[in-house]
Scaffold this motif. Structure first.
Motif, mmCIF file in Angstrom:
data_model
loop_
_atom_site.group_PDB
_atom_site.id
_atom_site.type_symbol
_atom_site.label_atom_id
_atom_site.label_comp_id
_atom_site.label_asym_id
_atom_site.label_seq_id
_atom_site.Cartn_x
_atom_site.Cartn_y
_atom_site.Cartn_z
ATOM 1 N N TYR A 1 -12.535 -2.841 9.897
ATOM 2 C CA TYR A 1 -11.239 -2.626 9.252
ATOM 3 C C TYR A 1 -10.144 -2.662 10.314
ATOM 4 N N TYR A 2 -9.045 -3.385 10.013
ATOM 5 C CA TYR A 2 -8.023 -3.627 11.034
ATOM 6 C C TYR A 2 -6.641 -3.106 10.641
ATOM 7 N N LYS A 3 -6.201 -3.434 9.437
ATOM 8 C CA LYS A 3 -4.823 -3.087 9.096
ATOM 9 C C LYS A 3 -4.614 -3.122 7.583
ATOM 10 N N TYR A 4 -3.611 -2.339 7.145
ATOM 11 C CA TYR A 4 -3.194 -2.317 5.742
ATOM 12 C C TYR A 4 -1.831 -2.982 5.654
ATOM 13 N N LEU A 5 -1.714 -4.016 4.812
ATOM 14 C CA LEU A 5 -0.454 -4.737 4.659
ATOM 15 C C LEU A 5 0.122 -4.461 3.274
ATOM 16 N N GLU A 6 1.278 -3.863 3.236
ATOM 17 C CA GLU A 6 1.901 -3.504 1.956
ATOM 18 C C GLU A 6 2.653 -4.696 1.373
ATOM 19 N N LYS A 7 2.397 -4.954 0.085
ATOM 20 C CA LYS A 7 3.066 -6.050 -0.647
ATOM 21 C C LYS A 7 2.997 -7.358 0.133
ATOM 22 N N ALA A 8 1.828 -7.673 0.629
ATOM 23 C CA ALA A 8 1.680 -8.828 1.529
ATOM 24 C C ALA A 8 1.400 -10.125 0.790
ATOM 25 N N TYR A 9 0.944 -10.045 -0.462
ATOM 26 C CA TYR A 9 0.555 -11.265 -1.178
ATOM 27 C C TYR A 9 1.289 -11.339 -2.512
ATOM 28 N N HIS A 10 2.053 -12.417 -2.685
ATOM 29 C CA HIS A 10 2.780 -12.647 -3.944
ATOM 30 C C HIS A 10 1.941 -13.576 -4.816
ATOM 31 N N ARG A 11 1.334 -13.017 -5.848
ATOM 32 C CA ARG A 11 0.395 -13.781 -6.656
ATOM 33 C C ARG A 11 1.109 -14.686 -7.653
ATOM 34 N N TYR A 12 0.369 -15.636 -8.225
ATOM 35 C CA TYR A 12 0.904 -16.630 -9.143
ATOM 36 C C TYR A 12 1.625 -16.014 -10.351
ATOM 37 N N ASP A 13 1.237 -14.790 -10.748
ATOM 38 C CA ASP A 13 1.833 -14.142 -11.917
ATOM 39 C C ASP A 13 3.026 -13.269 -11.562
ATOM 40 N N GLY A 14 3.490 -13.353 -10.321
ATOM 41 C CA GLY A 14 4.674 -12.616 -9.910
ATOM 42 C C GLY A 14 4.412 -11.222 -9.384
ATOM 43 N N ILE A 15 3.149 -10.793 -9.354
ATOM 44 C CA ILE A 15 2.809 -9.463 -8.883
ATOM 45 C C ILE A 15 2.569 -9.484 -7.372
ATOM 46 N N ASP A 16 3.139 -8.504 -6.684
ATOM 47 C CA ASP A 16 2.922 -8.362 -5.245
ATOM 48 C C ASP A 16 1.761 -7.403 -4.996
ATOM 49 N N PHE A 17 0.823 -7.826 -4.179
ATOM 50 C CA PHE A 17 -0.376 -7.036 -3.914
ATOM 51 C C PHE A 17 -0.425 -6.568 -2.466
ATOM 52 N N ASP A 18 -0.910 -5.336 -2.286
ATOM 53 C CA ASP A 18 -1.224 -4.855 -0.946
ATOM 54 C C ASP A 18 -2.542 -5.494 -0.522
ATOM 55 N N GLU A 19 -2.718 -5.649 0.787
ATOM 56 C CA GLU A 19 -3.959 -6.247 1.274
ATOM 57 C C GLU A 19 -4.581 -5.396 2.380
ATOM 58 N N HIS A 20 -5.898 -5.370 2.379
ATOM 59 C CA HIS A 20 -6.662 -4.760 3.460
ATOM 60 C C HIS A 20 -7.134 -5.878 4.373
ATOM 61 N N VAL A 21 -6.948 -5.717 5.671
ATOM 62 C CA VAL A 21 -7.298 -6.754 6.636
ATOM 63 C C VAL A 21 -8.495 -6.308 7.472
ATOM 64 N N PHE A 22 -9.477 -7.191 7.582
ATOM 65 C CA PHE A 22 -10.659 -6.948 8.411
ATOM 66 C C PHE A 22 -10.667 -7.982 9.543
ATOM 67 N N ILE A 23 -11.207 -7.606 10.686
ATOM 68 C CA ILE A 23 -11.204 -8.497 11.841
ATOM 69 C C ILE A 23 -12.597 -8.557 12.485
ATOM 70 N N MET A 24 -12.924 -9.721 13.002
ATOM 71 C CA MET A 24 -14.096 -9.899 13.845
ATOM 72 C C MET A 24 -13.656 -10.625 15.109
ATOM 73 N N SER A 25 -13.931 -10.059 16.259
ATOM 74 C CA SER A 25 -13.561 -10.679 17.529
ATOM 75 C C SER A 25 -14.776 -11.344 18.160
ATOM 76 N N LYS A 26 -14.517 -12.384 18.920
ATOM 77 C CA LYS A 26 -15.590 -13.110 19.579
ATOM 78 C C LYS A 26 -16.267 -12.211 20.615
ATOM 79 N N LYS A 27 -17.583 -12.222 20.601
ATOM 80 C CA LYS A 27 -18.320 -11.404 21.563
ATOM 81 C C LYS A 27 -18.261 -12.032 22.939
#
Length: 228
Positions: free
Chosen positions: A201-227
């Motif tokens: 788990y990396y970060k929480y983005l508020e109202k980061a995605y504007h969907r086709y129906d006009g609704i803004d969604f928060d997103e949870h961001v996950f990360i994987m770094s190169k070993k």
């Protein structure tokens, strides 16, 4: 740089270019590869590949049960079969397909974007898609991974199987340093796949995605770094 200072030349970051401009650039780069027979390991080739991973999307990836390959026009019925489901598309941010014709148009888009079709080996049926996009979070040599799977195949570990191999491809073949997965609050399945495949788990983005129906969604961001 003198021409830039004089206002006779404008430089743009590729991340800020329109899809049409990026497609033109990719086409030009592909021509350079063919014209000069650039070896994948050469410095010039690596420069292009790390910034435009679509250049290697012609390659197929196989897992125990799946084949990730280019989309074909004849996949239209398989795509429509799962894309018309109201429980599938909205979770990934796109509206359910309303017709076979709409699915045919989306396949053309997938082909241009170099999106992989997820094919089940046992019957050659396409059951989903997976591909890379420019990430919302700016980080050198990083990509965002997106995926969708037919509801008929949920709960069988198939998407985790695909994601793991695609991550290996990104780090070993595309020389990326980090990968991101973003999902909506209620997309528990996508978050579970990310965690199962080793993303943190990396970060929480508020109202980061504007969907086709006009609704803004928060997103949870996950990360994987190169070993290392």
């Amino acid at each position: 740089m003198e021409k830039v200072k004089e206002g006779k030349l404008v430089l743009h970051k590729y991340e800020e270019m329109s899809p049409e401009a990026l497609r033109w650039i990719l086409h030009s780069i592909e021509e350079e590869f063919l014209k000069y027979h650039l070896e994948e390991t050469s410095q010039a080739a690596q420069f292009y590949i790390t910034r435009f991973p679509q250049l290697l999307f012609g390659e197929e990836i196989e897992t125990e049960r799946l084949r990730l390959r280019k989309w074909r026009k004849e996949d239209v019925n398989d795509l429509y079969e799962y894309a018309c489901d109201a429980e599938v598309g909205p979770m990934a941010g796109w509206k359910p397909h309303e017709s076979i014709e709409e699915s045919a148009q989306i396949i053309e888009l997938f082909i241009r974007q170099k999106e992989w079709a997820i094919e089940l080996k046992e019957n050659h049926k396409v059951i989903g898609s997976i591909g890379f996009h420019q990430p919302k979070i700016k980080k050198d040599r990083s990509l965002e991974l997106g995926y969708v799977l037919s509801k008929n195949y949920w709960g069988q570990g198939l998407m985790s199987e695909a994601v793991k191999q695609v991550c290996t491809f990104a780090f070993e073949r595309l020389h990326q340093e980090a990968l991101f997965i973003c999902c909506f609050d209620d997309n528990v399945r996508s978050a579970r796949v990310a965690e199962k495949c080793g993303f943190q788990y990396y970060k929480y983005l508020e109202k980061a995605y504007h969907r086709y129906d006009g609704i803004d969604f928060d997103e949870h961001v996950f990360i994987m770094s190169k070993k290392a």
